[in-house]
Design a protein around this motif. Structure first.
Motif, PDB file in Angstrom:
ATOM      1  N   PRO A 261      34.791  48.945  40.987  1.00 47.50           N
ATOM      2  CA  PRO A 261      33.337  49.052  40.921  1.00 47.50           C
ATOM      3  C   PRO A 261      32.639  47.699  40.966  1.00 47.50           C
ATOM      4  O   PRO A 261      33.266  46.647  40.783  1.00 47.50           O
ATOM      5  CB  PRO A 261      33.117  49.710  39.553  1.00 47.50           C
ATOM      6  N   VAL A 262      31.343  47.739  41.195  1.00 52.35           N
ATOM      7  CA  VAL A 262      30.493  46.557  41.050  1.00 52.35           C
ATOM      8  C   VAL A 262      29.939  46.568  39.622  1.00 52.35           C
ATOM      9  O   VAL A 262      29.444  47.590  39.150  1.00 52.35           O
ATOM     10  CB  VAL A 262      29.346  46.568  42.073  1.00 52.35           C
ATOM     11  N   VAL A 284      21.544  52.462  44.322  1.00 57.65           N
ATOM     12  CA  VAL A 284      22.249  51.532  45.204  1.00 57.65           C
ATOM     13  C   VAL A 284      23.710  51.941  45.339  1.00 57.65           C
ATOM     14  O   VAL A 284      24.294  51.879  46.428  1.00 57.65           O
ATOM     15  CB  VAL A 284      22.133  50.093  44.656  1.00 57.65           C
ATOM     16  N   SER A 285      24.290  52.395  44.235  1.00 58.15           N
ATOM     17  CA  SER A 285      25.671  52.874  44.272  1.00 58.15           C
ATOM     18  C   SER A 285      25.822  54.030  45.248  1.00 58.15           C
ATOM     19  O   SER A 285      26.766  54.068  46.047  1.00 58.15           O
ATOM     20  CB  SER A 285      26.103  53.301  42.858  1.00 58.15           C
ATOM     21  N   ALA A 286      24.889  54.953  45.196  1.00 60.25           N
ATOM     22  CA  ALA A 286      24.954  56.114  46.093  1.00 60.25           C
ATOM     23  C   ALA A 286      24.765  55.701  47.552  1.00 60.25           C
ATOM     24  O   ALA A 286      25.469  56.175  48.444  1.00 60.25           O
ATOM     25  CB  ALA A 286      23.890  57.133  45.676  1.00 60.25           C
ATOM     26  N   ARG A 287      23.827  54.814  47.802  1.00 58.69           N
ATOM     27  CA  ARG A 287      23.541  54.394  49.174  1.00 58.69           C
ATOM     28  C   ARG A 287      24.718  53.652  49.800  1.00 58.69           C
ATOM     29  O   ARG A 287      25.006  53.833  50.994  1.00 58.69           O
ATOM     30  CB  ARG A 287      22.310  53.485  49.200  1.00 58.69           C
ATOM     31  N   LEU A 288      25.381  52.815  49.005  1.00 58.16           N
ATOM     32  CA  LEU A 288      26.468  52.003  49.551  1.00 58.16           C
ATOM     33  C   LEU A 288      27.827  52.674  49.414  1.00 58.16           C
ATOM     34  O   LEU A 288      28.839  52.123  49.859  1.00 58.16           O
ATOM     35  CB  LEU A 288      26.498  50.635  48.854  1.00 58.16           C
ATOM     36  N   GLY A 289      27.851  53.850  48.801  1.00 58.09           N
ATOM     37  CA  GLY A 289      29.110  54.559  48.641  1.00 58.09           C
ATOM     38  C   GLY A 289      30.094  53.817  47.765  1.00 58.09           C
ATOM     39  O   GLY A 289      31.308  53.843  48.009  1.00 58.09           O
ATOM     40  N   PRO A 348      32.644  37.911  43.870  1.00 56.81           N
ATOM     41  CA  PRO A 348      31.385  37.499  44.498  1.00 56.81           C
ATOM     42  C   PRO A 348      30.247  37.970  43.605  1.00 56.81           C
ATOM     43  O   PRO A 348      30.303  39.063  43.038  1.00 56.81           O
ATOM     44  CB  PRO A 348      31.397  38.203  45.847  1.00 56.81           C
ATOM     45  N   THR A 349      29.209  37.149  43.458  1.00 60.29           N
ATOM     46  CA  THR A 349      28.229  37.358  42.403  1.00 60.29           C
ATOM     47  C   THR A 349      26.802  37.341  42.911  1.00 60.29           C
ATOM     48  O   THR A 349      26.419  36.468  43.700  1.00 60.29           O
ATOM     49  CB  THR A 349      28.387  36.254  41.333  1.00 60.29           C
ATOM     50  N   LEU A 350      26.013  38.307  42.451  1.00 64.10           N
ATOM     51  CA  LEU A 350      24.571  38.322  42.678  1.00 64.10           C
ATOM     52  C   LEU A 350      23.893  37.960  41.368  1.00 64.10           C
ATOM     53  O   LEU A 350      24.023  38.685  40.379  1.00 64.10           O
ATOM     54  CB  LEU A 350      24.096  39.698  43.156  1.00 64.10           C
ATOM     55  N   VAL A 351      23.216  36.823  41.347  1.00 66.45           N
ATOM     56  CA  VAL A 351      22.463  36.409  40.166  1.00 66.45           C
ATOM     57  C   VAL A 351      21.028  36.884  40.304  1.00 66.45           C
ATOM     58  O   VAL A 351      20.332  36.527  41.262  1.00 66.45           O
ATOM     59  CB  VAL A 351      22.505  34.876  39.991  1.00 66.45           C
ATOM     60  N   CYS A 352      20.581  37.700  39.351  1.00 65.67           N
ATOM     61  CA  CYS A 352      19.188  38.147  39.272  1.00 65.67           C
ATOM     62  C   CYS A 352      18.562  37.380  38.102  1.00 65.67           C
ATOM     63  O   CYS A 352      18.517  37.876  36.976  1.00 65.67           O
ATOM     64  CB  CYS A 352      19.100  39.644  39.052  1.00 65.67           C
ATOM     65  N   SER A 390      25.455  42.304  50.772  1.00 68.29           N
ATOM     66  CA  SER A 390      25.786  40.969  51.294  1.00 68.29           C
ATOM     67  C   SER A 390      26.939  40.308  50.547  1.00 68.29           C
ATOM     68  O   SER A 390      27.634  39.460  51.112  1.00 68.29           O
ATOM     69  CB  SER A 390      24.548  40.057  51.229  1.00 68.29           C
ATOM     70  N   ILE A 391      27.142  40.672  49.262  1.00 66.32           N
ATOM     71  CA  ILE A 391      28.235  40.039  48.517  1.00 66.32           C
ATOM     72  C   ILE A 391      29.526  40.838  48.577  1.00 66.32           C
ATOM     73  O   ILE A 391      30.558  40.393  48.057  1.00 66.32           O
ATOM     74  CB  ILE A 391      27.845  39.788  47.036  1.00 66.32           C
ATOM     75  N   LEU A 392      29.474  42.010  49.217  1.00 66.60           N
ATOM     76  CA  LEU A 392      30.675  42.846  49.312  1.00 66.60           C
ATOM     77  C   LEU A 392      31.427  42.649  50.621  1.00 66.60           C
ATOM     78  O   LEU A 392      32.395  43.367  50.893  1.00 66.60           O
ATOM     79  CB  LEU A 392      30.299  44.327  49.150  1.00 66.60           C
ATOM     80  N   THR A 393      31.018  41.668  51.415  1.00 67.85           N
ATOM     81  CA  THR A 393      31.706  41.428  52.682  1.00 67.85           C
ATOM     82  C   THR A 393      33.064  40.769  52.419  1.00 67.85           C
ATOM     83  O   THR A 393      33.255  40.071  51.409  1.00 67.85           O
ATOM     84  CB  THR A 393      30.875  40.495  53.578  1.00 67.85           C
ATOM     85  N   PRO A 394      34.021  40.969  53.309  1.00 64.55           N
ATOM     86  CA  PRO A 394      35.336  40.320  53.145  1.00 64.55           C
ATOM     87  C   PRO A 394      35.232  38.795  53.054  1.00 64.55           C
ATOM     88  O   PRO A 394      35.998  38.155  52.333  1.00 64.55           O
ATOM     89  CB  PRO A 394      36.100  40.751  54.406  1.00 64.55           C
ATOM     90  N   GLU A 395      34.263  38.218  53.793  1.00 66.33           N
ATOM     91  CA  GLU A 395      34.101  36.765  53.777  1.00 66.33           C
ATOM     92  C   GLU A 395      33.701  36.277  52.389  1.00 66.33           C
ATOM     93  O   GLU A 395      34.247  35.280  51.884  1.00 66.33           O
ATOM     94  CB  GLU A 395      33.048  36.341  54.813  1.00 66.33           C
ATOM     95  N   ARG A 396      32.738  36.953  51.764  1.00 70.25           N
ATOM     96  CA  ARG A 396      32.309  36.546  50.427  1.00 70.25           C
ATOM     97  C   ARG A 396      33.439  36.743  49.417  1.00 70.25           C
ATOM     98  O   ARG A 396      33.643  35.924  48.521  1.00 70.25           O
ATOM     99  CB  ARG A 396      31.074  37.348  50.005  1.00 70.25           C
ATOM    100  N   ARG A 397      34.149  37.832  49.535  1.00 70.55           N
ATOM    101  CA  ARG A 397      35.246  38.099  48.607  1.00 70.55           C
ATOM    102  C   ARG A 397      36.322  37.011  48.742  1.00 70.55           C
ATOM    103  O   ARG A 397      36.826  36.502  47.734  1.00 70.55           O
ATOM    104  CB  ARG A 397      35.851  39.482  48.909  1.00 70.55           C
ATOM    105  N   SER A 398      36.646  36.648  49.970  1.00 69.41           N
ATOM    106  CA  SER A 398      37.659  35.619  50.203  1.00 69.41           C
ATOM    107  C   SER A 398      37.200  34.282  49.634  1.00 69.41           C
ATOM    108  O   SER A 398      37.978  33.567  48.983  1.00 69.41           O
ATOM    109  CB  SER A 398      37.939  35.492  51.698  1.00 69.41           C
ATOM    110  N   ARG A 399      35.928  33.937  49.870  1.00 73.67           N
ATOM    111  CA  ARG A 399      35.409  32.667  49.379  1.00 73.67           C
ATOM    112  C   ARG A 399      35.399  32.641  47.847  1.00 73.67           C
ATOM    113  O   ARG A 399      35.739  31.631  47.228  1.00 73.67           O
ATOM    114  CB  ARG A 399      33.990  32.443  49.918  1.00 73.67           C
ATOM    115  N   ALA A 400      35.033  33.760  47.224  1.00 76.86           N
ATOM    116  CA  ALA A 400      35.013  33.831  45.756  1.00 76.86           C
ATOM    117  C   ALA A 400      36.415  33.663  45.182  1.00 76.86           C
ATOM    118  O   ALA A 400      36.603  33.001  44.159  1.00 76.86           O
ATOM    119  CB  ALA A 400      34.400  35.155  45.310  1.00 76.86           C
ATOM    120  N   MET A 401      37.401  34.258  45.836  1.00 68.71           N
ATOM    121  CA  MET A 401      38.779  34.124  45.367  1.00 68.71           C
ATOM    122  C   MET A 401      39.256  32.677  45.498  1.00 68.71           C
ATOM    123  O   MET A 401      39.944  32.152  44.623  1.00 68.71           O
ATOM    124  CB  MET A 401      39.695  35.056  46.159  1.00 68.71           C
TER     125      MET A 401
END
Length: 425
Positions: A261-262, A284-289, A348-352, A390-401
């Motif tokens: 989950p997010v 948002v959870s429902a929209r993005l599945g 990957p992180t979204l800061v609000c 935008s933070i759930l893309t493979p690129e962001r996940r790879s960069r965060a790791m």
């Protein structure tokens, strides 16, 4: 050695210093913490001697005026509220800092108590060490937090100018209260900024966050501003303060039953309309599945009665380091403790961001390529959906790791305690 640590602020300000206090106590030193009244039990439960020092800032944030300032996302307005609270509390705060430091051999202060502590240390002729939770001294790489939009990349001269303005403003606002303290201590009046006073006394300003978060900054500062990495509580202390009491088995069981989950949570920031935030996360959870793990934090949200879809789980307090490695991403306010745990887990992180230094950390998350940033006041369902996607893309996940590997795996409390002991010598 007797060590006094006067503090004020929220739990996020107190918890890392408790970790340092425990390390110093393990080394045979007598440690006394001064904490806000609502956090005295937290410190004593962890195993330290503590007494009340400073106002209850959390109560201020939860008040109508504090909630309105938070809802407006106006850092200046919130700072004015805090300054007003501190002004009304100034004389008592002076007495409490003196009381906490009486008879000590060394004082450890924080960004919000270093001004008073420096005068007390001068009067007592004892060493002082200051702990900084974020960059709060002049440099050409970053502007004063909150002074400029976080996505700007101003030239070095502008960055330095913001620090000059901020330090002078702090000097003017608090000069009267500090000179009242100095008069009580039998010291002459001072018109210098706190930064100048500490520089003149060669006081160590220990950066208790990871240097990987602020590339370019360590090279600008000398050995008086060492970086230690984050200060974290050990397992025994965490158990003692209840950090491990959450229903982790239930949470992990739910996570393992589906896709990671997010995480959504806003820490110690009291949110006026928590039901609306929950509804937004659910939509948002429902929209993005995707699935969403929502933490009620310190809000008044009733976890048992919270209404959410089947893909959403609302939970109370839990240990981030136990749960975050099983999540896909994190959405939160940008408090440094939550930020560290999420980035250390490779999320990957979204800061609000709400206020103070949080927008700065949001800007850094974007610059480092490990997430995104928006103001909490700008949150709408559509904007949140776009940002989370935008933070759930493979690129962001790879960069965060990859970035997680650059963070120190060591507890900064050991390094910070070494610095305290070296200063005493």
């Amino acid at each position: 050695m007797r060590i006094a640590i006067p503090l004020t602020g929220t739990r996020g300000d107190v918890q890392p210093v408790v970790a340092l206090g425990l390390e110093l106590q393990r080394r045979g030193h007598d440690v006394l913490l001064g904490t806000p009244p609502n956090l005295v039990d937290f410190a004593t439960d962890a195993g330290l001697a503590a007494r009340s020092c400073g106002p209850d800032v959390q109560q201020l944030y939860s008040s109508d005026a504090g909630q309105q300032a938070l809802a407006a996302g106006n850092t200046l307005r919130l700072m004015q509220l805090v300054a007003k609270q501190m002004a009304g509390y100034a004389e008592q705060m002076n007495r409490e800092v003196i009381d906490v430091c009486a008879g000590t051999d060394l004082i450890v202060a924080s960004t919000v108590t270093e001004d008073r502590a420096s005068s007390v240390a001068e009067a007592m002729d004892v060493p002082l060490v200051s702990l900084h939770y974020f960059p709060c001294r002049s440099n050409s790489v970053y502007p004063f937090p909150g002074a400029l939009p976080s996505h700007w990349n101003p030239p070095a001269s502008i960055n330095r100018a913001t620090w000059g303005l901020a330090e002078n403003l702090r000097r003017v606002v608090f000069m009267r209260y500090l000179n009242d303290l100095r008069a009580t201590l039998g010291l002459p009046r001072s018109f210098a900024s706190t930064a100048a006073v500490l520089a003149r006394a060669n006081v160590p300003e220990v950066q208790i966050y990871d240097p990987a978060l602020v590339p370019g900054l360590p090279e600008q500062w000398d050995k008086r501003r060492p970086f230690t990495g984050f200060l974290t509580l050990d397992q025994a202390a965490r158990a003692a303060v209840g950090d491990l009491d959450g229903d982790h088995a239930n949470i992990l069981s739910w996570i393992e039953a589906g896709d990671p989950p997010v995480f959504f949570g806003f820490g110690s920031m009291p949110i006026r309309d928590t039901a609306a935030v929950l509804a937004m996360a659910s939509e948002v959870s429902a929209r993005l599945g995707m699935r969403a793990l929502v933490s009620a934090g310190w809000s008044d949200l009733d976890v048992a009665a919270a209404q959410a879809g089947p893909q959403v789980k609302v939970v109370g307090p839990f240990a981030h380091d136990i749960v975050f490695p099983h999540c896909a991403a994190a959405v939160h306010h940008g408090g440094i403790g939550t930020l560290f745990e999420g980035l250390r887990a490779g999320l990957p992180t979204l800061v609000c961001s709400v206020s103070f230094e949080q927008p700065m950390w949001g800007g850094q998350v974007e610059r480092l390529g490990v997430g995104a940033h928006m103001k909490f006041t700008q949150l709408t369902t559509d904007r949140l959906e776009q940002a989370v996607a935008s933070i759930l893309t493979p690129e962001r996940r790879s960069r965060a790791m990859q970035f997680a590997e650059t963070l120190s795996a060591e507890d900064g409390s050991v390094r910070a305690a070494d610095i305290v002991e070296a200063t005493a010598r």
